[in-house]
Design a protein around this motif. Structure first.
Motif, short mmCIF file in Angstrom:
data_model
loop_
_atom_site.label_atom_id
_atom_site.label_comp_id
_atom_site.label_asym_id
_atom_site.label_seq_id
_atom_site.Cartn_x
_atom_site.Cartn_y
_atom_site.Cartn_z
N ALA A 15 0.86 -1.18 0.00
CA ALA A 15 0.00 0.00 0.00
C ALA A 15 0.89 1.23 0.00
N GLU A 16 0.70 2.12 1.04
CA GLU A 16 1.49 3.35 1.05
C GLU A 16 2.85 3.16 1.71
N TYR A 17 3.15 1.95 2.18
CA TYR A 17 4.40 1.71 2.88
C TYR A 17 5.48 1.31 1.89
N ASP A 18 6.63 1.93 2.02
CA ASP A 18 7.73 1.65 1.11
C ASP A 18 9.01 1.54 1.93
N ALA A 19 9.68 0.42 1.81
CA ALA A 19 10.91 0.22 2.57
C ALA A 19 11.92 -0.53 1.73
N GLN A 20 13.17 -0.15 1.86
CA GLN A 20 14.26 -0.85 1.21
C GLN A 20 15.23 -1.32 2.28
N VAL A 21 15.66 -2.57 2.14
CA VAL A 21 16.64 -3.14 3.06
C VAL A 21 17.88 -3.51 2.27
N GLU A 22 18.98 -2.87 2.58
CA GLU A 22 20.25 -3.23 1.96
C GLU A 22 20.93 -4.24 2.88
N LEU A 23 21.06 -5.45 2.40
CA LEU A 23 21.57 -6.54 3.23
C LEU A 23 23.02 -6.85 2.90
N SER A 24 23.84 -6.94 3.95
CA SER A 24 25.23 -7.33 3.79
C SER A 24 25.50 -8.56 4.65
N LEU A 25 26.29 -9.49 4.11
CA LEU A 25 26.67 -10.70 4.84
C LEU A 25 28.16 -10.68 5.13
N ASP A 26 28.49 -10.99 6.37
CA ASP A 26 29.90 -11.09 6.75
C ASP A 26 29.99 -12.12 7.87
N LEU A 27 29.83 -13.40 7.47
CA LEU A 27 29.82 -14.48 8.45
C LEU A 27 31.20 -15.10 8.68
N GLY A 28 32.19 -14.52 8.04
CA GLY A 28 33.56 -14.96 8.29
C GLY A 28 34.19 -15.79 7.20
N ASP A 29 33.38 -16.44 6.35
CA ASP A 29 33.94 -17.23 5.25
C ASP A 29 32.87 -17.39 4.16
N ASN A 30 33.34 -17.68 2.96
CA ASN A 30 32.44 -17.77 1.82
C ASN A 30 31.43 -18.91 1.96
N LYS A 31 31.84 -20.01 2.55
CA LYS A 31 30.94 -21.15 2.71
C LYS A 31 29.74 -20.77 3.56
N SER A 32 29.99 -20.08 4.67
CA SER A 32 28.89 -19.65 5.54
C SER A 32 28.01 -18.63 4.86
#
Length: 202
Positions: A15-32
């Protein structure tokens, strides 16, 4: 924000709600990181953010950054910014000069008189038609997994519950008082109830 190994942009409109979430991952290794990316397909991040904003009465367009990281990184941030040398589940870093949520002063991280003093110092106010950058939320995935096991929730549920908690801090709520804590818990539970069916993948 700490450099991350992977970044994604989520946008959601309800509806009138608009939100953007920029997500970053840094779990320590590529596998995770890659394992978590598989989980992302079943997570309704933007829906929980939008529901949280709606339950809190926020209707303006917003953006925020979410970092999913490990215990080591969140412990370093916790020590640097809160002088607590231990891991935690979620940290919030608001960019707002004062709360934007309409709530009693006892539930907010800045009393009205302090907000008035800040406002008198030529603080820039984002026009209502422009997107407001709320700030950053940091969540430790290993802590999420541990807490989920302790409370008999799925890790996905625990993550989204903490995301809602972090967003409430960004818009002005403070759980250091009993009134603020109870208000946040009530909103978080209402958000999770409204998102039922989207928050419990394996």
């Amino acid at each position: 924000m700490i450099p991350a190994e992977a970044s994604f942009l989520y946008g959601g409109t309800m509806a009138e709600y608009d939100a953007q979430v920029e997500l970053s991952l840094d779990l320590g290794d590529n596998k995770s990181n890659k394992a978590f990316q598989q989980l992302l397909r079943s997570l309704a991040l933007e829906a929980v953010v939008i529901q949280t904003l709606r339950k809190a009465g926020i209707t303006q367009p917003v953006t925020l950054t979410l970092l999913i990281t490990n215990d080591e990184t969140i412990q370093a941030l916790n020590k640097q910014y809160r002088q607590q040398d231990k891991p935690t589940d979620v940290l919030s870093f608001p960019l707002l000069a004062e709360p934007i949520v309409n709530a009693p002063a006892g539930q907010l991280w800045m009393p009205p008189e302090e907000a008035s003093e800040t406002a008198s110092k030529q603080v820039f106010v984002t026009p209502s038609e422009l997107t407001t950058n709320l700030g950053d939320v940091v969540i430790s995935w290993p802590t999420v997994v541990r807490q989920a096991a302790e409370t008999d929730h799925s890790p996905s549920y625990e993550l989204l519950y903490l995301l809602s908690h972090g967003v409430l801090h960004l818009i002005g709520y403070d759980d250091q008082t009993e009134a603020g804590y109870q208000a946040m818990i009530q909103i978080q539970q209402a958000v999770m109830d409204a998102s039922e069916g989207k928050t419990s993948p394996p």
